[in-house]
Motif scaffolding. Structure first.
Motif, mmCIF file in Angstrom:
data_model
loop_
_atom_site.group_PDB
_atom_site.id
_atom_site.type_symbol
_atom_site.label_atom_id
_atom_site.label_comp_id
_atom_site.label_asym_id
_atom_site.label_seq_id
_atom_site.Cartn_x
_atom_site.Cartn_y
_atom_site.Cartn_z
ATOM 1 N N SER A 194 -0.935 -2.725 8.563
ATOM 2 C CA SER A 194 -1.970 -2.131 7.711
ATOM 3 C C SER A 194 -1.374 -1.824 6.339
ATOM 4 C CB SER A 194 -2.495 -0.844 8.356
ATOM 5 O OG SER A 194 -3.403 -0.181 7.505
ATOM 6 N N VAL A 195 -2.041 -2.327 5.309
ATOM 7 C CA VAL A 195 -1.535 -2.217 3.940
ATOM 8 C C VAL A 195 -2.559 -1.508 3.064
ATOM 9 C CG1 VAL A 195 -0.738 -3.488 1.909
ATOM 10 C CG2 VAL A 195 -0.213 -4.346 4.212
ATOM 11 N N LEU A 196 -2.138 -0.439 2.393
ATOM 12 C CA LEU A 196 -2.976 0.259 1.407
ATOM 13 C C LEU A 196 -2.365 0.077 0.028
ATOM 14 C CD1 LEU A 196 -3.833 3.750 3.024
ATOM 15 C CD2 LEU A 196 -5.128 1.618 3.133
ATOM 16 N N SER A 197 -3.154 -0.462 -0.882
ATOM 17 C CA SER A 197 -2.685 -0.583 -2.256
ATOM 18 C C SER A 197 -2.829 0.761 -2.963
ATOM 19 C CB SER A 197 -3.470 -1.671 -2.989
ATOM 20 O OG SER A 197 -4.843 -1.325 -3.040
ATOM 21 N N PRO A 198 -2.072 0.989 -4.051
ATOM 22 C CA PRO A 198 -2.194 2.256 -4.787
ATOM 23 C C PRO A 198 -3.641 2.503 -5.232
ATOM 24 C CG PRO A 198 -0.259 1.057 -5.512
ATOM 25 C CD PRO A 198 -1.011 0.128 -4.603
ATOM 26 N N ILE A 219 -3.706 6.862 22.036
ATOM 27 C CA ILE A 219 -3.148 7.491 20.845
ATOM 28 C C ILE A 219 -2.648 6.360 19.946
ATOM 29 C CG2 ILE A 219 -2.558 9.710 21.881
ATOM 30 C CD1 ILE A 219 0.268 8.781 22.218
ATOM 31 N N ARG A 220 -2.849 6.530 18.679
ATOM 32 C CA ARG A 220 -2.497 5.479 17.721
ATOM 33 C C ARG A 220 -1.112 5.780 17.144
ATOM 34 N NH1 ARG A 220 -7.009 2.481 14.449
ATOM 35 N NH2 ARG A 220 -6.906 1.365 16.433
ATOM 36 N N CYS A 221 -0.289 4.766 17.143
ATOM 37 C CA CYS A 221 1.080 4.898 16.641
ATOM 38 C C CYS A 221 1.213 4.140 15.326
ATOM 39 C CB CYS A 221 2.060 4.354 17.685
ATOM 40 S SG CYS A 221 3.782 4.351 17.142
ATOM 41 N N HIS A 222 1.697 4.831 14.301
ATOM 42 C CA HIS A 222 2.000 4.210 13.006
ATOM 43 C C HIS A 222 3.511 4.226 12.792
ATOM 44 C CE1 HIS A 222 -2.112 4.755 10.726
ATOM 45 N NE2 HIS A 222 -2.189 3.963 11.777
ATOM 46 N N LEU A 223 4.104 3.061 12.698
ATOM 47 C CA LEU A 223 5.512 2.948 12.316
ATOM 48 C C LEU A 223 5.574 2.681 10.826
ATOM 49 C CD1 LEU A 223 8.568 2.620 12.938
ATOM 50 C CD2 LEU A 223 8.101 0.176 13.348
ATOM 51 N N GLY A 224 6.162 3.617 10.071
ATOM 52 C CA GLY A 224 6.218 3.455 8.622
ATOM 53 C C GLY A 224 7.139 2.314 8.219
ATOM 54 N N ALA A 246 6.920 8.253 7.218
ATOM 55 C CA ALA A 246 8.325 8.102 6.833
ATOM 56 C C ALA A 246 8.788 6.721 7.279
ATOM 57 C CB ALA A 246 9.195 9.189 7.456
ATOM 58 N N GLU A 247 9.559 6.060 6.441
ATOM 59 C CA GLU A 247 10.008 4.708 6.774
ATOM 60 C C GLU A 247 10.910 4.740 8.001
ATOM 61 O OE1 GLU A 247 11.724 2.781 3.408
ATOM 62 O OE2 GLU A 247 9.877 2.886 2.211
ATOM 63 N N GLY A 248 10.614 3.845 8.938
ATOM 64 C CA GLY A 248 11.409 3.756 10.153
ATOM 65 C C GLY A 248 11.088 4.806 11.191
ATOM 66 N N ARG A 249 10.049 5.593 10.970
ATOM 67 C CA ARG A 249 9.671 6.652 11.905
ATOM 68 C C ARG A 249 8.231 6.447 12.362
ATOM 69 N NH1 ARG A 249 13.538 9.927 13.963
ATOM 70 N NH2 ARG A 249 12.236 11.795 13.822
ATOM 71 N N CYS A 250 7.975 6.858 13.609
ATOM 72 C CA CYS A 250 6.641 6.714 14.184
ATOM 73 C C CYS A 250 5.853 8.006 14.056
ATOM 74 C CB CYS A 250 6.733 6.332 15.660
ATOM 75 S SG CYS A 250 7.250 4.623 15.957
ATOM 76 N N LEU A 251 4.580 7.868 13.798
ATOM 77 C CA LEU A 251 3.648 8.986 13.724
ATOM 78 C C LEU A 251 2.542 8.731 14.729
ATOM 79 C CD1 LEU A 251 2.861 11.603 12.186
ATOM 80 C CD2 LEU A 251 1.626 10.162 10.558
ATOM 81 N N LEU A 252 2.341 9.668 15.682
ATOM 82 C CA LEU A 252 1.358 9.506 16.750
ATOM 83 C C LEU A 252 0.181 10.434 16.511
ATOM 84 C CD1 LEU A 252 3.730 9.504 19.877
ATOM 85 C CD2 LEU A 252 2.979 7.551 18.520
#
Length: 367
Positions: A270-274, A289-294, A313-319
């Motif tokens: 998933s990509v968000l432009s500025p 639960i949705r996991c986002h890996l930065g 955070a880059e390299g970290r997962c957010l649930l």
């Protein structure tokens, strides 16, 4: 009224009984009717006196309750009837604009969010019965309860959490989950951060040649641009895209709690432009639960779930639980580049193994 004859005198003791005259019966009937009116008048008088003797405060309270009751009846009467647990009804307001909660309105019969058919509950219950016949009813109590009372659950949920398609009762609810909720998969994704990032960068180079390269999808947003590259879309593998990210796709097979053959399972970049803001929306269910890996996380980027903001955070997962009202935005400078996450849907940790198997059967793609 019963007519009783008078005792005969000695002179006419042997005379036969004679029927009463019409005049006698009319007089007696009028007397009885008069007594009935007197009783009714006394009853009404007693009621009026009781009403007069009531306390004024009690009368005011009764009047207020009557007014509230009339208002409630009026309010309920104005509401449009709403079919229980139909995707069509749940998304009616968003359809008017051709956009559903930040997603392009696709009108695909295979799309669990966009399909329009009545009788969803009946279909789910039929699938559950078919599963139970093949396997077992054991452990299906919560799913059975959820399907049976789906309309009540969906319509009575607080506005902060309203899954659009299916709600499984008795699951712990919170906007964000700790990393320990799915520790194995979180650690596996984070160990492979560089692998996923490398394949994304190879994909993203194609944007320099055209506005929307093959395999990417653009989603509707109030502002900015939001692109997604699906490896798994609603339980269905996207072969062309998976061949372009082979190591990332193989990694999905190593996850223990990844939702696979289920319409609620997705995996994408998933990509968000500025300058992009994703409209607030709800996910379709609370069983995941949705996991986002930065992968790339510039400054001034936030995810807000249930009113609580978090940063990637880059390299970290957010649930997080996407059945809560949530939004995301990238307010960083253009030179900072896009915000990029690898998104994968995992099972809610409190959904038992038997329930997962049944839900995969009930919500299998194309069923």
């Amino acid at each position: 009224m019963v007519w009783v004859p008078l005792s005969p005198t000695s002179s006419d003791r042997r005379a036969p009984l004679r029927a009463p005259s019409t005049t006698t019966m009319s007089l007696e009937w009028l007397m009885d009717w008069s007594w009935s009116l007197d009783s009714l008048r006394d009853f009404i008088a007693t009621g009026i006196q009781s009403f007069r003797d009531c306390d004024a405060t009690a009368l005011v309270a009764v009047a207020c309750l009557l007014v509230l009751f009339v208002w409630y009846c009026y309010h309920v009467g104005r509401e449009q009837p709403r079919a229980y647990a139909t995707v069509n009804a749940l998304m009616q307001s968003a359809e008017a604009n051709g956009v559903q909660n930040g997603f392009v309105y696709c009108q695909s019969p295979e799309c669990v969010r966009c399909s329009h058919h009545d009788g969803l509950n009946q279909k789910l219950y039929h699938n559950l019965q078919e599963y139970a016949k093949r396997y077992s009813w054991s452990g299906m109590g919560r799913i059975h309860k959820g399907i049976r009372e789906q309309g009540r659950y969906l319509n009575s949920r607080p506005s902060i959490q309203k899954p659009e398609v299916f709600f499984l009762p008795d699951l712990p609810t919170m906007p964000y989950f700790s990393r320990d909720a799915q520790k194995h998969d979180v650690e596996l994704l984070e160990r492979n951060f560089q692998t996923i990032l490398c394949e994304f960068e190879t994909l993203y180079k194609a944007f320099s040649n055209c506005s929307l390269p093959q395999g990417w999808k653009m989603n509707s947003t109030p502002s900015g641009e939001w692109f997604t590259f699906y490896l798994v879309n609603q339980g269905m593998c996207v072969p062309r895209n998976c061949r372009r990210c082979p190591r990332t796709y193989r990694l999905l097979g190593s996850l223990r709690t990844c939702i696979g053959n289920n319409v609620f399972g997705n995996a994408c970049i998933s990509v968000l432009s500025p300058g992009t803001v994703i409209a607030e929306h709800y996910g379709p269910t609370n069983i995941r639960i949705r996991c986002h890996l930065g992968l790339k996380t510039p400054s001034n980027c936030e995810l807000v779930v249930g009113g609580e903001p978090q940063c990637w955070a880059e390299g970290r997962c957010l649930l997080f639980d996407d059945s809560f009202l949530h939004t995301a935005f990238h307010e960083g400078a253009p030179e900072e580049g896009p915000r990029v996450v690898f998104m994968v849907d995992l099972w809610h940790p409190n959904v038992a193994a038997a329930e997962r198997q049944a839900l995969d059967f009930i919500f299998a793609p194309g069923r």
